[in-house]
Design a protein around this motif. Structure first.
Motif, PDB file in Angstrom:
ATOM      1  N   LYS A   1     -38.743 -16.758   9.388  1.00 58.18           N
ATOM      2  CA  LYS A   1     -39.779 -15.815  10.170  1.00 58.18           C
ATOM      3  C   LYS A   1     -38.883 -14.909  11.078  1.00 58.18           C
ATOM      4  O   LYS A   1     -37.980 -15.403  11.450  1.00 58.18           O
ATOM      5  N   LEU A   2     -39.040 -13.674  10.755  1.00 55.57           N
ATOM      6  CA  LEU A   2     -38.229 -12.430  11.790  1.00 55.57           C
ATOM      7  C   LEU A   2     -38.891 -12.228  13.136  1.00 55.57           C
ATOM      8  O   LEU A   2     -40.066 -12.339  13.254  1.00 55.57           O
ATOM      9  N   VAL A   3     -37.949 -12.682  14.087  1.00 56.22           N
ATOM     10  CA  VAL A   3     -38.718 -12.605  15.503  1.00 56.22           C
ATOM     11  C   VAL A   3     -37.793 -11.671  16.266  1.00 56.22           C
ATOM     12  O   VAL A   3     -38.378 -11.577  17.313  1.00 56.22           O
ATOM     13  N   ALA A   4     -36.882 -11.056  15.729  1.00 58.09           N
ATOM     14  CA  ALA A   4     -36.309  -9.763  16.675  1.00 58.09           C
ATOM     15  C   ALA A   4     -35.505  -8.984  15.678  1.00 58.09           C
ATOM     16  O   ALA A   4     -34.904  -9.582  14.809  1.00 58.09           O
ATOM     17  N   CYS A   5     -35.676  -7.806  15.984  1.00 58.29           N
ATOM     18  CA  CYS A   5     -34.793  -6.578  14.801  1.00 58.29           C
ATOM     19  C   CYS A   5     -34.765  -5.408  15.647  1.00 58.29           C
ATOM     20  O   CYS A   5     -35.432  -4.773  16.039  1.00 58.29           O
TER      21      CYS A   5
ATOM     22  N   GLN B   1     -39.929 -12.260  19.855  1.00 58.00           N
ATOM     23  CA  GLN B   1     -41.312 -12.291  19.477  1.00 58.00           C
ATOM     24  C   GLN B   1     -41.496 -13.641  19.189  1.00 58.00           C
ATOM     25  O   GLN B   1     -40.691 -14.444  18.439  1.00 58.00           O
ATOM     26  N   SER B   2     -42.499 -14.215  19.604  1.00 64.78           N
ATOM     27  CA  SER B   2     -43.133 -15.560  19.410  1.00 64.78           C
ATOM     28  C   SER B   2     -44.497 -15.383  18.699  1.00 64.78           C
ATOM     29  O   SER B   2     -45.560 -14.621  19.276  1.00 64.78           O
ATOM     30  N   TYR B   3     -44.692 -15.650  17.667  1.00 66.93           N
ATOM     31  CA  TYR B   3     -45.835 -15.608  16.686  1.00 66.93           C
ATOM     32  C   TYR B   3     -45.978 -16.416  15.685  1.00 66.93           C
ATOM     33  O   TYR B   3     -45.040 -17.238  15.198  1.00 66.93           O
ATOM     34  N   LYS B   4     -47.261 -16.807  15.313  1.00 68.89           N
ATOM     35  CA  LYS B   4     -47.513 -17.832  14.101  1.00 68.89           C
ATOM     36  C   LYS B   4     -47.414 -16.773  12.859  1.00 68.89           C
ATOM     37  O   LYS B   4     -48.450 -15.976  12.965  1.00 68.89           O
ATOM     38  N   SER B   5     -46.731 -17.201  11.958  1.00 73.48           N
ATOM     39  CA  SER B   5     -46.946 -16.441  10.553  1.00 73.48           C
ATOM     40  C   SER B   5     -47.916 -17.134   9.833  1.00 73.48           C
ATOM     41  O   SER B   5     -48.297 -18.277   9.872  1.00 73.48           O
ATOM     42  N   CYS B   6     -48.717 -15.769   9.148  1.00 75.26           N
ATOM     43  CA  CYS B   6     -49.900 -16.673   8.548  1.00 75.26           C
ATOM     44  C   CYS B   6     -49.675 -17.376   7.062  1.00 75.26           C
ATOM     45  O   CYS B   6     -50.215 -18.085   6.853  1.00 75.26           O
ATOM     46  N   GLU B   7     -48.362 -17.564   6.883  1.00 79.55           N
ATOM     47  CA  GLU B   7     -47.882 -18.223   5.857  1.00 79.55           C
ATOM     48  C   GLU B   7     -47.366 -19.693   6.228  1.00 79.55           C
ATOM     49  O   GLU B   7     -46.713 -20.450   5.453  1.00 79.55           O
ATOM     50  N   PHE B   8     -47.345 -19.900   7.553  1.00 78.61           N
ATOM     51  CA  PHE B   8     -46.584 -20.907   7.996  1.00 78.61           C
ATOM     52  C   PHE B   8     -47.135 -22.375   7.281  1.00 78.61           C
ATOM     53  O   PHE B   8     -46.378 -23.379   6.891  1.00 78.61           O
ATOM     54  N   GLU B   9     -48.408 -22.597   7.187  1.00 74.98           N
ATOM     55  CA  GLU B   9     -49.015 -23.754   6.741  1.00 74.98           C
ATOM     56  C   GLU B   9     -48.515 -23.884   5.123  1.00 74.98           C
ATOM     57  O   GLU B   9     -48.768 -25.018   4.430  1.00 74.98           O
ATOM     58  N   TRP B  10     -48.321 -22.891   4.459  1.00 69.20           N
ATOM     59  CA  TRP B  10     -47.811 -22.830   2.975  1.00 69.20           C
ATOM     60  C   TRP B  10     -46.258 -22.981   2.807  1.00 69.20           C
ATOM     61  O   TRP B  10     -45.874 -23.076   1.633  1.00 69.20           O
ATOM     62  N   VAL B  11     -45.529 -22.713   4.026  1.00 69.65           N
ATOM     63  CA  VAL B  11     -44.112 -22.875   3.694  1.00 69.65           C
ATOM     64  C   VAL B  11     -43.784 -24.310   4.551  1.00 69.65           C
ATOM     65  O   VAL B  11     -42.816 -24.936   3.689  1.00 69.65           O
ATOM     66  N   TYR B  12     -44.391 -24.755   5.161  1.00 71.44           N
ATOM     67  CA  TYR B  12     -44.004 -26.059   5.786  1.00 71.44           C
ATOM     68  C   TYR B  12     -45.239 -26.999   5.323  1.00 71.44           C
ATOM     69  O   TYR B  12     -46.483 -26.705   5.469  1.00 71.44           O
ATOM     70  N   GLU B  13     -45.150 -28.326   5.087  1.00 73.18           N
ATOM     71  CA  GLU B  13     -45.856 -29.363   4.927  1.00 73.18           C
ATOM     72  C   GLU B  13     -46.217 -30.119   6.191  1.00 73.18           C
ATOM     73  O   GLU B  13     -45.582 -30.197   7.101  1.00 73.18           O
TER      74      GLU B  13
END
Ligand code: DAT
Ligand code: MG
Length: 151
Positions: A33-37, A139-151
């Protein structure tokens, strides 16, 4: 563990050669997850801090010259074991020792033009992120794919 962060930077040659998107894509594809750029033109003073550990090396002046020769893209990436994996994705310091499939192994040849930087440990990652980014830029945010990347 999933909140581990690393500092990844596209160096001036990576920017000039149009490899920014490719590098970002590889980290995105992996699930990080990109949190700064940001794109910036770092001063020599700033780079001397970033590379302080190498100040005694014979290649140090050339390294600072090269790194300050144009804009870079500085990033912070977050995820499980992202420091170690980031290094593996970048490849060896000397591109001629980098396996094909790694970023350096796929896009460059000379150690002094190795197109990207990645923190080498969790502690140095913290230091580097603090050197390159202000708290507001992270940035702090929850990625929408989080549950699909991590078990
Ligand atoms: P890395 O960037 O893989 O963390 P490092 O921290 O040892 O490697 O060195 C920082 C940068 O300095 C590296 O990306 C390229 C340059 N460098 C390292 N060793 C070098 C050498 N022997 N000759 C020229 N440049 C070198
Ligand atoms: Mg290093």
């Amino acid at each position: 563990a999933k909140e581990e962060r690393t500092f990844i930077m596209v160096k001036p040659d990576g920017v000039q050669r149009g490899i920014v998107g490719e590098i970002i894509k590889r980290f995105e594809n992996r699930g990080y997850k990109l949190v700064a750029c940001k794109m910036c033109r770092p001063s020599k003073e700033h780079l001397e801090k970033h590379y302080a550990d190498l100040s005694k090396k014979p290649f140090f002046p050339g390294l600072i010259q090269y790194m300050s020769s144009g804009p870079v893209v500085a990033m912070a990436w977050e995820g499980k074991e992202v420091v170690k994996m980031g290094r593996a994705m970048l490849g060896a310091t000397n591109p001629l020792d980098s396996n094909p499939g790694t970023i350096r192994g796929d896009f460059c040849i000379d150690v002094g033009r190795n197109i990207c930087h990645g923190s080498d440990a969790v502690e140095s990652a913290k230091k580097e992120i603090g050197l390159w980014f202000s708290a507001e830029e992270l940035q702090s945010y929850k990625s929408c794919e989080f549950e699909w990347v991590y078990e």
